[in-house]
Write a protein that holds these residues in place. Structure first.
Motif, PDB file in Angstrom:
ATOM      1  N   CYS A  71      37.581   0.746 -25.858  1.00  0.00           N
ATOM      2  CA  CYS A  71      36.557   0.228 -25.718  1.00  0.00           C
ATOM      3  C   CYS A  71      35.431   1.256 -25.134  1.00  0.00           C
ATOM      4  CB  CYS A  71      36.988  -0.938 -24.696  1.00  0.00           C
ATOM      5  SG  CYS A  71      37.646  -2.345 -25.505  1.00  0.00           S
ATOM      6  N   MET A  72      35.813   1.994 -24.158  1.00  0.00           N
ATOM      7  CA  MET A  72      35.071   3.117 -23.811  1.00  0.00           C
ATOM      8  C   MET A  72      34.367   3.954 -25.114  1.00  0.00           C
ATOM      9  SD  MET A  72      37.019   4.243 -20.185  1.00  0.00           S
ATOM     10  CE  MET A  72      35.978   5.890 -20.606  1.00  0.00           C
ATOM     11  N   PHE A  73      35.375   4.231 -25.992  1.00  0.00           N
ATOM     12  CA  PHE A  73      35.183   5.027 -27.195  1.00  0.00           C
ATOM     13  C   PHE A  73      34.243   4.265 -28.060  1.00  0.00           C
ATOM     14  CE2 PHE A  73      35.945   5.731 -31.729  1.00  0.00           C
ATOM     15  CZ  PHE A  73      35.643   7.025 -31.641  1.00  0.00           C
ATOM     16  N   ALA A  74      34.461   3.150 -28.267  1.00  0.00           N
ATOM     17  CA  ALA A  74      33.517   2.298 -29.154  1.00  0.00           C
ATOM     18  C   ALA A  74      32.249   2.016 -28.605  1.00  0.00           C
ATOM     19  CB  ALA A  74      34.114   1.075 -29.350  1.00  0.00           C
ATOM     20  N   PHE A  75      32.044   2.026 -27.351  1.00  0.00           N
ATOM     21  CA  PHE A  75      30.721   1.973 -26.674  1.00  0.00           C
ATOM     22  C   PHE A  75      29.871   3.342 -26.593  1.00  0.00           C
ATOM     23  CE2 PHE A  75      28.045   2.320 -22.808  1.00  0.00           C
ATOM     24  CZ  PHE A  75      27.248   1.402 -22.988  1.00  0.00           C
ATOM     25  N   PHE A  76      30.741   4.509 -26.429  1.00  0.00           N
ATOM     26  CA  PHE A  76      30.059   5.692 -26.041  1.00  0.00           C
ATOM     27  C   PHE A  76      30.054   6.560 -27.391  1.00  0.00           C
ATOM     28  CE2 PHE A  76      29.631  10.048 -24.507  1.00  0.00           C
ATOM     29  CZ  PHE A  76      28.620   9.860 -23.527  1.00  0.00           C
ATOM     30  N   TYR A  77      30.729   6.545 -28.170  1.00  0.00           N
ATOM     31  CA  TYR A  77      30.884   7.566 -29.212  1.00  0.00           C
ATOM     32  C   TYR A  77      29.744   7.077 -30.409  1.00  0.00           C
ATOM     33  CZ  TYR A  77      32.808  10.537 -32.801  1.00  0.00           C
ATOM     34  OH  TYR A  77      32.886  11.499 -33.960  1.00  0.00           O
ATOM     35  N   ARG A  78      29.315   8.225 -31.212  1.00  0.00           N
ATOM     36  CA  ARG A  78      28.482   7.922 -32.268  1.00  0.00           C
ATOM     37  C   ARG A  78      28.849   9.023 -33.416  1.00  0.00           C
ATOM     38  NH1 ARG A  78      27.232   4.454 -29.057  1.00  0.00           N
ATOM     39  NH2 ARG A  78      25.324   3.550 -28.518  1.00  0.00           N
ATOM     40  N   ASN A  79      28.818   8.418 -34.657  1.00  0.00           N
ATOM     41  CA  ASN A  79      29.170   9.488 -35.606  1.00  0.00           C
ATOM     42  C   ASN A  79      28.473  10.596 -35.806  1.00  0.00           C
ATOM     43  OD1 ASN A  79      31.294   7.511 -36.405  1.00  0.00           O
ATOM     44  ND2 ASN A  79      29.732   6.291 -37.729  1.00  0.00           N
ATOM     45  N   ARG A  80      27.080  10.533 -35.311  1.00  0.00           N
ATOM     46  CA  ARG A  80      26.324  11.652 -35.457  1.00  0.00           C
ATOM     47  C   ARG A  80      25.485  11.830 -34.190  1.00  0.00           C
ATOM     48  NH1 ARG A  80      25.816  13.371 -40.668  1.00  0.00           N
ATOM     49  NH2 ARG A  80      26.747  11.595 -42.123  1.00  0.00           N
ATOM     50  N   PRO A  81      25.390  13.102 -33.553  1.00  0.00           N
ATOM     51  CA  PRO A  81      24.861  13.365 -32.361  1.00  0.00           C
ATOM     52  C   PRO A  81      23.327  12.733 -32.384  1.00  0.00           C
ATOM     53  CG  PRO A  81      25.953  15.337 -33.075  1.00  0.00           C
ATOM     54  CD  PRO A  81      26.285  14.351 -34.062  1.00  0.00           C
ATOM     55  N   LYS A  82      22.735  12.609 -33.437  1.00  0.00           N
ATOM     56  CA  LYS A  82      21.230  12.512 -33.533  1.00  0.00           C
ATOM     57  C   LYS A  82      21.064  10.911 -33.176  1.00  0.00           C
ATOM     58  CE  LYS A  82      20.446  11.274 -38.338  1.00  0.00           C
ATOM     59  NZ  LYS A  82      19.536  11.481 -39.791  1.00  0.00           N
ATOM     60  N   ASN A  83      22.146  10.165 -33.527  1.00  0.00           N
ATOM     61  CA  ASN A  83      21.883   8.493 -33.343  1.00  0.00           C
ATOM     62  C   ASN A  83      22.419   8.309 -32.003  1.00  0.00           C
ATOM     63  OD1 ASN A  83      21.233   8.397 -35.712  1.00  0.00           O
ATOM     64  ND2 ASN A  83      23.125   8.189 -36.689  1.00  0.00           N
ATOM     65  N   HIS A  84      22.920   9.226 -31.128  1.00  0.00           N
ATOM     66  CA  HIS A  84      23.488   9.175 -29.688  1.00  0.00           C
ATOM     67  C   HIS A  84      22.116   8.959 -28.661  1.00  0.00           C
ATOM     68  CE1 HIS A  84      26.157   8.849 -26.175  1.00  0.00           C
ATOM     69  NE2 HIS A  84      27.024   9.021 -26.987  1.00  0.00           N
ATOM     70  N   PRO A  85      22.059   7.831 -27.715  1.00  0.00           N
ATOM     71  CA  PRO A  85      20.977   7.832 -26.915  1.00  0.00           C
ATOM     72  C   PRO A  85      21.105   8.793 -25.437  1.00  0.00           C
ATOM     73  CG  PRO A  85      22.523   6.038 -26.617  1.00  0.00           C
ATOM     74  CD  PRO A  85      23.099   6.621 -27.723  1.00  0.00           C
ATOM     75  N   CYS A  86      22.164   9.398 -25.471  1.00  0.00           N
ATOM     76  CA  CYS A  86      22.203  10.278 -24.540  1.00  0.00           C
ATOM     77  C   CYS A  86      22.006  11.708 -24.980  1.00  0.00           C
ATOM     78  CB  CYS A  86      23.659  10.158 -23.701  1.00  0.00           C
ATOM     79  SG  CYS A  86      23.771   8.575 -23.007  1.00  0.00           S
ATOM     80  N   VAL A  87      21.901  12.301 -26.123  1.00  0.00           N
ATOM     81  CA  VAL A  87      21.613  13.602 -26.645  1.00  0.00           C
ATOM     82  C   VAL A  87      20.157  13.684 -26.818  1.00  0.00           C
ATOM     83  CG1 VAL A  87      22.147  15.050 -28.628  1.00  0.00           C
ATOM     84  CG2 VAL A  87      23.966  13.398 -27.759  1.00  0.00           C
ATOM     85  N   GLY A  88      19.702  14.916 -25.845  1.00  0.00           N
ATOM     86  CA  GLY A  88      18.281  15.083 -25.950  1.00  0.00           C
ATOM     87  C   GLY A  88      17.868  16.090 -26.947  1.00  0.00           C
TER      88      GLY A  88
END
Length: 554
Positions: free
Chosen positions: A274-291
């Motif tokens: 469940c943590m994985f489903a919430f935190f992981y993204r297939n692409r870094p550009k779509n991740h809200p925590c990647v600057g």
């Protein structure tokens, strides 16, 4: 004059169009705008957070925990076989072993009688009168069911990951494994057939591990950190037994009994996925925590076609199968898993039956090789990334040679160690298995560097090799070491040494660390641009004469 990121991405996704520099003074969607909100919105991120440019390491930890859960769920069976023996029989076993040697009093003070139930070696030697009692043949079938499930699902899972992304598919298989693990106690009561089905489901989930390792490394590791990511991700094979063994022992010792071993692992697996489903993204550009800064690091040196979902889904199967460097990876996987599985599955039997180690000593001694291999894996991954005075191709060949030839050498030594030298045999096992940790800087790293954004397909085949070698190694040992005599084990070790050395020779000839033509249509590394010569399309692509400042498509 600067190149627009939108021009670059659109043209790369449409190879028939000639790529030319844009006349715009400011690149669009490439992170050069002064308006930070505009840059995040252009990436489709609705909310944002940053972890000091280290989000990729959190992803690494979460994925490693998920991989460990899948392998731990499978290993629970090995440690609960003896837990199914009635409690009074364990009392007799504990008293008997305690009486065998007074010198083990201190050890027995910390390793209680329940540890006897978690020792995989006793499972082959103890007679059970429990309602749940499996014959040696039934135990082999239940172990082999995992390999069968993984083999049957390996290709479908790889295709599904390629089509729908790792986040959805890996979450689904993780929850499948957790559900199957939770149902095992009830299935064991109902009958072997029900248990067998759930073991196959666990094996099917295991088939997602290698493709997940490949896609996580390709997406979330910088080019200079492939070795580190691979060393951590592949360490799930060592972390799982180190965690599962003590946990299983505690639950077996408690009043709740062996069923709660499965319940605990199922709940832990469910939470982590469940943590994985919430935190992981297939692409870094779509991740809200990647600057923007971290995104730029991840983009350096990677093909921009990886940003086009339609292009990535069109896996060039024929070109991959025609690539010698890919076959070098698959052949090397045969040698790697032949050595790993021999030690993982049969070291306890060898130490106890052939070298005469007592049961308690065997359980502790058999845990040493994977623990040491984990340490070596991490070290080899770090050094593989930090050593930059040699070409990458040379490095992967050297690391693979140290791993395979090192293990092969110690296997040859073990073939001639007499049963009167058990300490020397243990040292040989520990040293050989530890050296195999260098393989993360060898064929594992080669797989991701050669295939890049198609690494989930190449690693999917590595997963199939793993499943096949589970069956092959078992057949070799069961067919040759029938009586566990030293002469028989000599043949077993020599066969596996030959597999390791032969596989390494093939890898050294054909192995590479350069991106294959079908994986590098356009590789951008800072201001250096390498354009392919029409692997995907007969259209001609003109080189860009102007530098690209920042292109954020990963």
């Amino acid at each position: 004059m600067k190149l627009s990121a939108s021009d670059l991405t659109n043209n790369l996704c449409s190879p028939a169009t000639t790529i030319r520099p844009s006349n715009d003074s400011t690149p669009a969607n490439c992170g050069t705008s002064n308006n930070s909100s505009t840059k995040w919105a252009a990436r489709g991120v609705k909310w944002r957070c940053e972890f000091g440019g280290r989000t990729r390491y959190l992803v690494l930890v979460v994925v490693t925990l998920c991989l460990t859960c899948l392998w731990s769920n499978i290993l629970t069976f090995n440690f609960t076989l003896i837990c199914m023996v009635p409690k009074d029989e364990h009392d007799v076993l504990a008293q008997t072993v305690h009486a065998n040697s007074k010198q083990e009093n201190a050890f027995n003070a910390t390793i209680s009688k329940s540890d006897l139930r978690t020792d995989p070696l006793i499972s082959g030697d103890t007679t059970s009168t429990s309602k749940i009692d499996y014959s040696p043949t039934e135990k082999s079938i239940l172990i082999g069911a995992v390999a069968v499930g993984a083999l049957l699902s390996s290709m479908p899972i790889t295709l599904l990951i390629n089509q729908f992304g790792a986040r959805i598919i890996f979450t689904v298989v993780g929850l499948m494994s957790a559900t199957a693990t939770a149902l095992i106690p009830g299935a064991a009561e109902l009958g072997l057939g029900y248990f067998l089905v759930l073991r196959i489901v666990q094996g099917a989930a295991l088939a997602a591990c290698m493709p997940m390792i490949g896609t996580t490394t390709a997406r979330w590791a910088t080019i200079k950190q492939h070795g580190l990511f691979l060393s951590i991700l592949t360490s799930f094979l060592q972390l799982a037994p180190c965690l599962t063994m003590p946990i299983s022992g505690e639950w077996c010792e408690s009043s709740y009994g062996w069923p709660f071993v499965y319940y605990f692992h199922a709940v832990a697996c469910f939470i982590i996925f469940c943590m994985f489903a919430f935190f992981y993204r297939n692409r870094p550009k779509n991740h809200p925590c990647v600057g923007e800064a971290e995104l730029e690091k991840l983009a350096v040196g990677k093909t921009k076609l990886a940003a086009c979902k339609e292009t990535v889904r069109q896996v060039p199967y024929a070109a991959i199968y025609r690539t010698p460097a890919v076959w070098a990876v698959w052949v090397a996987a045969v040698g790697n898993f032949s050595g790993t599985l021999l030690v993982t599955l049969f070291a306890p039997t060898y130490l106890n039956k052939a070298m005469g180690y007592r049961v308690l000593s065997t359980g502790f001694s058999a845990a040493l090789p994977p623990m040491c291999q984990f340490v070596v894996k991490v070290v080899s991954g770090l050094t593989s990334d930090k050593v930059r005075c040699f070409p990458e191709t040379l490095k992967v060949r050297v690391y693979n040679t140290v791993a395979f030839c090192g293990v092969g050498f110690f296997f040859i030594v073990l073939a001639f160690v007499p049963s009167s030298e058990p300490v020397m045999a243990l040292i040989g096992l520990v040293c050989g298995t530890s050296l195999l940790g260098f393989s993360t800087g060898g064929f594992y790293k080669s797989a991701t560097l050669v295939s890049r954004h198609y690494s989930q397909f190449v690693m999917g085949k590595v997963s199939m090799v793993f499943c096949v070698m589970v069956l092959v190694v078992s057949l070799i040992v069961d067919g040759v070491a029938v009586n566990n005599a030293m002469e028989e084990w000599r043949i077993v070790f020599l066969i596996h040494a030959g597999l390791l050395i032969g596989a390494n020779l093939f890898f050294c000839v054909f192995g590479s660390a350069k991106a294959a033509d079908w994986a590098r249509d356009a590789v951008i590394d800072g201001q250096n641009i390498e354009w392919a010569i029409g692997m995907r399309s007969p259209a001609t692509v003109e080189p860009i004469q102007h530098p690209i400042e920042r292109v954020m498509v990963y």
